[in-house]
Design a protein around this motif. Structure first.
Motif, short mmCIF file in Angstrom:
data_model
loop_
_atom_site.label_atom_id
_atom_site.label_comp_id
_atom_site.label_asym_id
_atom_site.label_seq_id
_atom_site.Cartn_x
_atom_site.Cartn_y
_atom_site.Cartn_z
N TRP A 291 0.83 -1.21 0.00
CA TRP A 291 0.00 0.00 0.00
C TRP A 291 0.87 1.26 0.00
CZ3 TRP A 291 -0.89 3.44 4.33
CH2 TRP A 291 -1.86 4.41 4.08
N VAL A 292 1.92 1.26 0.80
CA VAL A 292 2.81 2.41 0.88
C VAL A 292 3.53 2.63 -0.45
CG1 VAL A 292 4.90 3.33 1.97
CG2 VAL A 292 3.13 2.27 3.37
N THR A 299 11.97 3.79 -2.73
CA THR A 299 12.62 2.62 -2.16
C THR A 299 13.41 2.97 -0.90
OG1 THR A 299 12.82 1.64 -4.35
CG2 THR A 299 14.21 0.72 -2.63
N THR A 300 14.07 4.11 -0.93
CA THR A 300 14.92 4.49 0.20
C THR A 300 14.10 4.79 1.45
OG1 THR A 300 14.95 6.76 -0.63
CG2 THR A 300 16.82 5.34 -1.18
N ARG A 301 12.84 5.17 1.28
CA ARG A 301 11.96 5.40 2.43
C ARG A 301 11.33 4.11 2.90
NH1 ARG A 301 10.25 10.43 3.81
NH2 ARG A 301 9.76 9.30 5.72
N VAL A 302 11.06 3.20 1.97
CA VAL A 302 10.28 2.00 2.29
C VAL A 302 11.14 0.85 2.81
CG1 VAL A 302 8.79 0.18 1.33
CG2 VAL A 302 8.44 2.57 0.68
N LEU A 303 12.22 0.52 2.07
CA LEU A 303 12.92 -0.74 2.34
C LEU A 303 13.57 -0.82 3.73
CD1 LEU A 303 13.57 -3.49 1.25
CD2 LEU A 303 15.60 -2.55 0.15
N PRO A 304 14.23 0.23 4.25
CA PRO A 304 14.81 0.09 5.59
C PRO A 304 13.75 -0.21 6.66
CG PRO A 304 15.79 1.95 4.45
CD PRO A 304 14.64 1.51 3.62
N PHE A 399 4.54 2.99 7.78
CA PHE A 399 3.27 3.66 7.50
C PHE A 399 3.49 5.12 7.15
CE2 PHE A 399 -0.30 6.22 9.11
CZ PHE A 399 -1.33 5.69 8.34
N ARG A 400 4.38 5.80 7.86
CA ARG A 400 4.64 7.21 7.62
C ARG A 400 5.41 7.47 6.33
NH1 ARG A 400 6.24 10.00 13.45
NH2 ARG A 400 4.13 9.92 14.34
N ALA A 401 5.95 6.40 5.73
CA ALA A 401 6.68 6.58 4.47
C ALA A 401 5.75 6.80 3.28
CB ALA A 401 7.56 5.34 4.21
N ARG A 402 4.45 6.60 3.49
CA ARG A 402 3.52 6.75 2.37
C ARG A 402 3.51 8.19 1.87
NH1 ARG A 402 0.74 8.05 6.78
NH2 ARG A 402 -1.18 9.29 6.63
N VAL A 403 3.19 8.37 0.63
CA VAL A 403 3.04 9.70 0.05
C VAL A 403 1.63 10.18 0.37
CG1 VAL A 403 2.97 11.05 -2.06
CG2 VAL A 403 4.68 9.24 -1.78
N ARG A 404 1.54 11.26 1.10
CA ARG A 404 0.24 11.72 1.59
C ARG A 404 -0.54 12.46 0.51
NH1 ARG A 404 4.08 12.01 5.39
NH2 ARG A 404 3.64 11.10 7.44
N ALA A 405 -1.83 12.40 0.66
CA ALA A 405 -2.70 13.10 -0.28
C ALA A 405 -2.54 14.60 -0.10
CB ALA A 405 -4.16 12.70 -0.03
N GLY A 407 -2.97 18.23 0.92
CA GLY A 407 -3.71 18.82 2.03
C GLY A 407 -3.63 18.05 3.32
N GLU A 408 -3.11 16.81 3.26
CA GLU A 408 -2.98 16.02 4.49
C GLU A 408 -1.80 16.53 5.30
OE1 GLU A 408 -2.42 11.35 5.93
OE2 GLU A 408 -2.61 11.88 3.80
N VAL A 409 -1.99 16.73 6.59
CA VAL A 409 -0.95 17.24 7.46
C VAL A 409 0.00 16.11 7.82
CG1 VAL A 409 -0.41 18.35 9.66
CG2 VAL A 409 -2.50 18.98 8.40
N PRO A 410 1.32 16.24 7.51
CA PRO A 410 2.26 15.17 7.84
C PRO A 410 2.50 15.09 9.34
CG PRO A 410 3.45 17.07 7.00
CD PRO A 410 1.99 17.38 6.84
N ALA A 411 2.76 13.86 9.80
CA ALA A 411 3.08 13.66 11.22
C ALA A 411 4.50 14.17 11.47
CB ALA A 411 2.99 12.18 11.56
N PRO A 412 4.76 14.64 12.68
CA PRO A 412 6.12 15.12 12.99
C PRO A 412 7.14 14.00 12.92
CG PRO A 412 4.80 14.90 15.00
CD PRO A 412 3.87 14.71 13.84
N VAL A 413 8.33 14.34 12.48
CA VAL A 413 9.40 13.37 12.35
C VAL A 413 10.22 13.36 13.63
CG1 VAL A 413 11.51 12.75 11.13
CG2 VAL A 413 9.54 13.62 9.86
N GLU A 414 10.45 12.16 14.19
CA GLU A 414 11.25 12.03 15.37
C GLU A 414 12.57 11.37 14.98
OE1 GLU A 414 8.99 9.79 18.13
OE2 GLU A 414 7.29 11.17 18.13
N SER A 415 13.66 11.94 15.39
CA SER A 415 14.95 11.35 15.05
C SER A 415 15.93 11.58 16.17
CB SER A 415 15.50 11.94 13.74
OG SER A 415 15.76 13.31 13.90
N VAL A 416 16.95 10.72 16.19
CA VAL A 416 18.05 10.85 17.12
C VAL A 416 19.31 11.01 16.31
CG1 VAL A 416 19.41 9.71 18.89
CG2 VAL A 416 16.93 9.46 18.90
#
Length: 418
Positions: A291-292, A299-304, A399-405, A407-416
């Motif tokens: 689905w994503v 690929t670089t967003r999905v495969l890892p 799930f967050r790697a999907r391309v949003r429609a 107008g959809e507000v993206p979720a915040p990205v958390e990283s270390v």
């Protein structure tokens, strides 16, 4: 500097593995060596009789006999050094890791640095140190080496990626899930499928020509008799039930499987349910990935994230739990660091903690765990809960790697930051 660290690390882990009184390399110096000595005397597991591993697992076991049975452990260490040196050289020098792929989005590239391959290499060496001697003293070392390179080549050399992952599958079965993951995630999926099919069928044909017959697939039936292994996440309730003295709950040694297991009320039901639960988890993760990908994600967003979700699913929903399973996690983590940079930092930190907790459990204090020491049960609980957390975070990342429609507000990205 990094190569000096590599040599010192392998020397240190090799010395511990071969000399520690807890026999952390016992599988190598006893079980593997005995299998090969039996083969040299005319009876080969996997060919003349059943084998717990796929056929290619025999190759490094045979090669380690090159220095003779009395130096089998040294021979094994030399093979591991060669395999891991090849992986390190690939990470540091390959075009697949020295620059972002053309499929890296501008958003991902913000987390990529020119020296990210060195970050990935240093993380890998640190992880091996944290995981301890088991990181080098199991057959898993070799299929993980193949998986690391295979995943990193998924975009630039998809056919080669398929071949390497299929060869890894013939060492231990779990990389089969990653073949499907790569087929889903990359654009040149047919090349991956053809490469994997040719390699897999080629090994099978060689095995049949050697006279393996039905023994070629005996590793499937050899796993069906296993119960709830003490280290598996699903076994945690019964480990605590045994600690609190719930009638019928106990840790025991299975003479047929040669492993420590736990049983108690409801254990047989959990034992039965693990296989369908594992299958459902893998199918759900793969369906989410499809689905994503269909949303337009790269690929670089999905495969890892997909690879990490599958590997952790194979640990979380498995009735078998062994310390070397943590080594599997290193492959998608390295892929994520190389392809996404600091965006994959949180996963890298969690995986490092998992390695450290696992080394506490095995080999040093394993007897304490078997005797149901409460401190060791807490360590085991923390490790297994953290694996579940890592699985959940990987699924969320996928799930967050999907391309949003629009107008959809993206979720915040958390990283270390690494």
């Amino acid at each position: 500097m990094i190569w000096l660290a590599f040599v010192l690390l392998h020397a240190w882990l090799g010395i511990i593995g071969l000399t520690a009184p807890t026999l952390p390399w016992g599988d190598v110096t006893q079980v593997y060596r005995e299998w090969i000595e039996s083969g040299l005397n005319g009876y080969w597991v996997g060919i003349d009789g059943p084998f717990v591993y796929p056929l290619l697992a025999l190759l490094p076991m045979i090669a380690a006999m090159g220095l003779g049975p009395s130096l089998y452990g040294i021979g094994w260490l030399l093979l591991v050094v060669i395999a891991n040196a090849a992986v390190l050289a690939f990470i540091l020098n390959s075009r697949a890791t020295s620059a972002p792929s053309a499929e890296v989005t501008a958003d991902d590239a913000a987390g990529f640095t020119p020296d990210i391959r060195f970050v990935a290499a240093w993380w890998w060496l640190g992880f091996l140190l944290l995981l301890g001697p088991v990181a080098l003293g199991r057959i898993d070392t070799f299929e993980v080496a193949l998986v690391i390179v295979g995943l990193l080549l998924a975009i630039r050399r998809p056919a080669v990626s398929g071949v390497l992952l299929a060869l890894a599958m013939w060492v231990k079965v779990w990389p089969a899930a990653l073949i499907v993951a790569v087929v889903i995630a990359v654009k040149r999926r047919l090349a991956v499928a053809i490469g994997a099919a040719v390699a897999a069928v080629g090994v099978a044909v060689i095995g049949l020509l050697l006279g393996a017959g039905a023994n070629l697939f005996s590793f499937v039936s050899q796993q069906t008799g296993r119960g709830l292994q003490v280290e598996a996440p699903i076994s945690l309730p019964w480990m605590w039930m045994a600690y609190f003295g719930v009638p019928g709950s106990k840790v025991y040694y299975d003479q047929d499987i040669l492993t420590f297991q736990v049983k108690g009320d409801g254990g047989s039901v959990a034992d039965f349910l693990t296989t369908p639960l594992l299958a459902i988890a893998v199918v759900v993760v793969l369906a989410l990935a499809i689905w994503v990908v269909r949303s337009g994600a790269t690929t670089t967003r999905v495969l890892p994230a997909l690879s990490l979700a599958l590997v952790t699913a194979l640990i979380v929903f498995n009735k078998v739990g062994s310390p070397q399973f943590m080594l599997w996690i290193s492959a998608p983590i390295i892929l994520g660091i190389v392809w996404q940079g600091r965006r994959f930092g949180a996963f890298a930190v969690i995986a490092a903690v998992l390695g450290a907790l696992t080394q506490i459990i095995y080999p040093y204090l394993y007897d304490w765990l078997l005797s149901l020491d409460p401190v060791m049960l807490i360590v085991l609980t923390a490790r297994n809960v953290l694996v579940i957390v890592l699985f959940a975070l990987a699924v969320r990342s996928l799930f967050r790697a999907r391309v949003r429609a629009p107008g959809e507000v993206p979720a915040p990205v958390e990283s270390v930051v690494l």
